[in-house]
Design an enzyme around this catalytic site. Sequence first.
Site, mmCIF file in Angstrom:
data_model
loop_
_atom_site.group_PDB
_atom_site.id
_atom_site.type_symbol
_atom_site.label_atom_id
_atom_site.label_comp_id
_atom_site.label_asym_id
_atom_site.label_seq_id
_atom_site.Cartn_x
_atom_site.Cartn_y
_atom_site.Cartn_z
ATOM 1 N N TYR A 48 57.864 26.946 123.255
ATOM 2 C CA TYR A 48 56.284 27.117 123.059
ATOM 3 C C TYR A 48 55.634 25.531 122.787
ATOM 4 O O TYR A 48 54.654 25.606 122.392
ATOM 5 C CB TYR A 48 56.117 27.845 121.582
ATOM 6 N N LYS A 85 71.876 30.460 125.401
ATOM 7 C CA LYS A 85 71.935 31.113 126.589
ATOM 8 C C LYS A 85 72.879 29.841 127.241
ATOM 9 O O LYS A 85 72.202 29.265 128.412
ATOM 10 C CB LYS A 85 70.805 31.432 127.573
ATOM 11 N N ASP A 106 71.256 37.468 125.191
ATOM 12 C CA ASP A 106 71.037 38.751 125.665
ATOM 13 C C ASP A 106 72.178 39.841 125.027
ATOM 14 O O ASP A 106 71.889 40.940 124.555
ATOM 15 C CB ASP A 106 71.022 38.839 127.121
ATOM 16 N N ASP A 153 61.995 34.594 118.312
ATOM 17 C CA ASP A 153 60.879 35.473 118.258
ATOM 18 C C ASP A 153 61.027 36.825 118.378
ATOM 19 O O ASP A 153 60.531 37.871 117.836
ATOM 20 C CB ASP A 153 59.725 34.764 119.265
ATOM 21 N N ASP A 197 61.823 40.109 115.510
ATOM 22 C CA ASP A 197 61.077 41.307 115.546
ATOM 23 C C ASP A 197 62.074 42.566 115.841
ATOM 24 O O ASP A 197 61.802 43.736 115.308
ATOM 25 C CB ASP A 197 60.148 41.181 116.673
#
Length: 368
Positions: free
Chosen positions: A142, A192, A225, A249, A253
């Site tokens: 970001y 990852k 993942d 993020d 959530d």
Amino acid sequence: MSNPSLLILPGDGIGQEVMAEVRKIIDWFGEKRDLTFDVSEDLVGGAAYDAHGTPLHDDTMAKAQEVDAVLLGAVGGPKYDDLDFAVKPERGLLRLRKEMDLFSNLRPAQCFDALADFSSLKKDLVAGLDIMIVRELTSGSYFGEPRGIFMEEGQRVGINTQRYTEAEIDRVARSAFELARRRNNKVCSMEKANVMESGILWRDVVTEVHAADYADVELSHMYADAGAMQLVRAPKQFDVILTDNLFGDLLSDTAAMLTGSLGMLPSASLGAPMENGRPKAMYEPVHGSAPDIMGQDKANPSACVLSFAMALRYSFDQGAEADRLEAAVEAVLASGVRTGDLMQADGGKPVGCAAMGDAIIAALEASL
Ligand code: NAD
């Protein structure tokens, strides 16, 4: 010794309503637990824009840098939707996070037994769930450069860059290990590393920090993942999950919704230790200003109350009082007293925001 200091920024919409309940609870701790804070209150978001033409006045920013902790309600609302980007209410919040350098975002996913039916997962998977996601908040995709939309060979190309320095990974890893020591002593780091160099560095640095200073904490690694799958398959296997800004993020959530309502979710954002050893810190509910219910005494104050409980634990070393406050919220829910967001279709009559605050205080009284 002087009292610990707390800057309260209620903000907009239901931010003001839920914060009024937290102020009652802060007063209760002063009167009944001899735990008095030097509380100051100021404006942020749309409320600050209305008064000063900016979503965060410089004086408020300076105050936030000086206090032991900031407690924020929520910002925003339709009234401010057409403002210039630079003065939108959310810019006030982002400025606080950026200038206080709050790099470690703590998002608990805790399922109170009384609310286990609200989860989209089976009750036995989530009842008693208590995990903490530590998300790096000030770097990564970001913020990395280059970023933008550029023309390349006659077509537009959108670019964001995942970039992490060793120092950025080191400091957020330390905050996760420190946190794990106060909980169940387990950290699972997610990236990852199979496809991203930044992931390889992330895994290396976390492993090095662990070996050097936190060998007593159990550390595991997972690809993000696979971590997302495990989070909905068997969430109780985790204690602290450490991850970067982008994956955090999504994962935070996902984890949050395992537990039910937005009205129950607190958060903390921590920075580097100050001179007194406490981390710079801001505590806030995850929810926004809920314009659809503002001014109607319908908001659930629990997320903001539980954010104050996090402040007691992480800024003020009052873990036992934080436990007391969380237990009071749990007792109220178990007694069947609920705000509208927590009602089942046939659940009877909801209580309002102020009545919910009063019920939490009554449960605190009962705990003495
Ligand atoms: P929201 O979180 O304000 O509301 C989403 C839904 O959840 C609404 O139906 C609302 O009534 C309900 N809800 C939220 N908190 C609740 C509570 N404590 N009790 C009961 N019900 C609750 O999100 P939104 O509607 O997408 O955004 C509204 C405004 O808030 C926007 O201006 C947005 O930019 C802003 N916002 C601010 C923050 C923040 O301050 N950290 C976070 C998210 C959104």
